[in-house]
Write an enzyme that holds these catalytic residues in place. Sequence first.
Site, short mmCIF file in Angstrom:
data_model
loop_
_atom_site.label_atom_id
_atom_site.label_comp_id
_atom_site.label_asym_id
_atom_site.label_seq_id
_atom_site.Cartn_x
_atom_site.Cartn_y
_atom_site.Cartn_z
N CYS A 116 22.74 3.37 -26.97
CA CYS A 116 22.73 4.66 -26.27
C CYS A 116 21.88 5.73 -26.95
O CYS A 116 21.58 6.75 -26.35
CB CYS A 116 24.16 5.17 -26.11
N HIS A 256 24.24 12.80 -24.43
CA HIS A 256 24.43 11.45 -23.89
C HIS A 256 25.68 11.48 -23.01
O HIS A 256 26.68 12.10 -23.36
CB HIS A 256 24.58 10.45 -25.03
N ASN A 286 27.66 6.15 -17.34
CA ASN A 286 26.90 6.00 -18.58
C ASN A 286 25.78 4.99 -18.35
O ASN A 286 26.03 3.79 -18.27
CB ASN A 286 27.86 5.52 -19.68
O1 UT7 Z 1 27.90 5.04 -24.69
C1 UT7 Z 1 27.99 4.73 -25.99
C2 UT7 Z 1 29.23 4.41 -26.63
N1 UT7 Z 1 30.40 4.39 -25.83
C3 UT7 Z 1 31.26 5.44 -25.81
O2 UT7 Z 1 30.97 6.49 -26.31
C4 UT7 Z 1 32.59 5.20 -25.15
C5 UT7 Z 1 33.72 5.75 -26.00
N2 UT7 Z 1 35.04 5.41 -25.52
C6 UT7 Z 1 35.57 5.93 -24.37
O3 UT7 Z 1 34.93 6.68 -23.65
C7 UT7 Z 1 37.00 5.58 -24.06
O4 UT7 Z 1 37.59 4.95 -25.17
C8 UT7 Z 1 37.17 4.68 -22.80
C9 UT7 Z 1 36.86 5.47 -21.55
C10 UT7 Z 1 36.28 3.45 -22.90
C11 UT7 Z 1 38.65 4.25 -22.70
O5 UT7 Z 1 39.48 5.40 -22.66
P1 UT7 Z 1 40.71 5.56 -23.65
O6 UT7 Z 1 41.29 6.86 -23.33
O7 UT7 Z 1 40.22 5.35 -25.04
O8 UT7 Z 1 41.65 4.39 -23.18
P2 UT7 Z 1 42.39 3.28 -24.05
O9 UT7 Z 1 41.50 2.13 -24.26
O10 UT7 Z 1 43.02 3.93 -25.25
O11 UT7 Z 1 43.55 2.86 -23.08
C12 UT7 Z 1 44.67 3.74 -22.81
C13 UT7 Z 1 45.56 3.12 -21.75
C14 UT7 Z 1 45.94 1.68 -22.07
O12 UT7 Z 1 47.26 1.46 -21.55
P3 UT7 Z 1 48.54 1.50 -22.52
O13 UT7 Z 1 48.29 0.44 -23.56
O14 UT7 Z 1 48.57 2.88 -23.10
O15 UT7 Z 1 49.65 1.20 -21.60
C15 UT7 Z 1 44.98 0.86 -21.26
O16 UT7 Z 1 45.46 -0.41 -20.94
O17 UT7 Z 1 44.87 3.07 -20.50
C16 UT7 Z 1 44.83 1.71 -20.02
N3 UT7 Z 1 43.54 1.54 -19.34
C17 UT7 Z 1 43.35 1.75 -18.03
N4 UT7 Z 1 44.19 2.12 -17.05
C18 UT7 Z 1 43.69 2.26 -15.82
C19 UT7 Z 1 42.36 1.18 -19.91
N5 UT7 Z 1 41.40 1.15 -18.96
C20 UT7 Z 1 41.99 1.51 -17.80
C21 UT7 Z 1 41.51 1.66 -16.48
N6 UT7 Z 1 42.38 2.03 -15.53
N7 UT7 Z 1 40.21 1.47 -16.15
#
Ligand code: UT7
Length: 335
Positions: A116, A256, A286
Amino acid sequence: MQKIHASITAVGGYVPDYVLTNAELETMMDTTDEWIQSRTGIQERRILKGAGKGSSDMAVEAVKNLLAKRGISPKEIDLVICATTTPDMQFPATANVICDKAGMTNAWGYDVSAACSGFIFALTTGSQFIETGKHKKVIVIGVDKMSSILNYEDRTTAIIFGDGAGAVLLEPDTEGYGIIDSLQRTDGSGRVFLHQKAGGSVKPATIETVMNKEHYVYQEGQQVFKFAVKNMADVAAEIMGRNGLTADNVHWLVPHQANKRIINATADRMNLAPEKVMVNIHRYGNTTNGTLPLCLWEWENKMHRGDNIILAAFGGGFTWGSTYIRWAYDTPAKA
Ligand code: UT7
């Protein structure tokens, strides 16, 4: 004589027609529009459809757009640098393919791989060829067809990415406009959190790697998020500090577009008002290397000669960086 700066003199962009909405994602995986919007700020993203279409096809459209605006022939271009994580193929470089398809027959070219942060790294590299006087016209492209490496069963990763391309033309400036400063960082230990497991020399493609879905983006989102929030804000603040810039005299932040929460954290650290922050993540998601030039493309009419503009990015590698540009023109030439 005034130092030669590389100034951006035209911007081109391209996004594919197909709109993949959060509502459609709801039919493909266990997710909701509400979750995606609240966690990322994304409403929809573009997807390149059609067999045999790759990153070069989007980049060529962005380049044609740029050349038409500037009113120049593809034959005038000296060098093309293409930042991409999804090259048309492992080799040759996608830049070569783009030169061929767009008729840039007098240019040489190569790809930059920095996930990125690729556009910032490529911009810095391209600017050196202008600053030394070696070249007069350099095109820097950021393009990705992220849909080609996404596992649409991985709901945490697939929902954030989209496809798109942007390109800028660099030309010499001796009046103090253009790319004034830039900084780049890498930390390879971060590779464990964001990578593609197979398809490279360590783990070439086999039936097993395909069955194990190892040719898709692997991301540990929370870890990446943590580093992104801190490092993107750090480099933006650092480049402001060392150039004597404050929230008052920075006109635009071009961040970004990975997650609206990361963008907000960077803007807050810079004390920037929201109206100074370019945000199109809700419409394109993204696009990896495409995000920064796509922002410049969409905001081109709003930027003015002399505006102080800060670019900032963070991505896989880890890689991150920031660029300070004094914008060189008011009104783009008509396409
Ligand atoms: O572009 C270059 C580099 N990339 C980035 O900068 C991305 C950085 N990371 C992020 O933007 C975020 O971490 C994500 C958007 C990828 C994920 O968001 P998050 O708030 O970190 O979610 P998480 O992985 O901590 O998941 C939280 C909860 C989990 O459920 P439990 O375990 O709390 O019950 C996941 O299973 O949300 C759940 N979850 C979803 N629920 C509905 C994860 N993805 C989804 C989804 N829909 N698509």
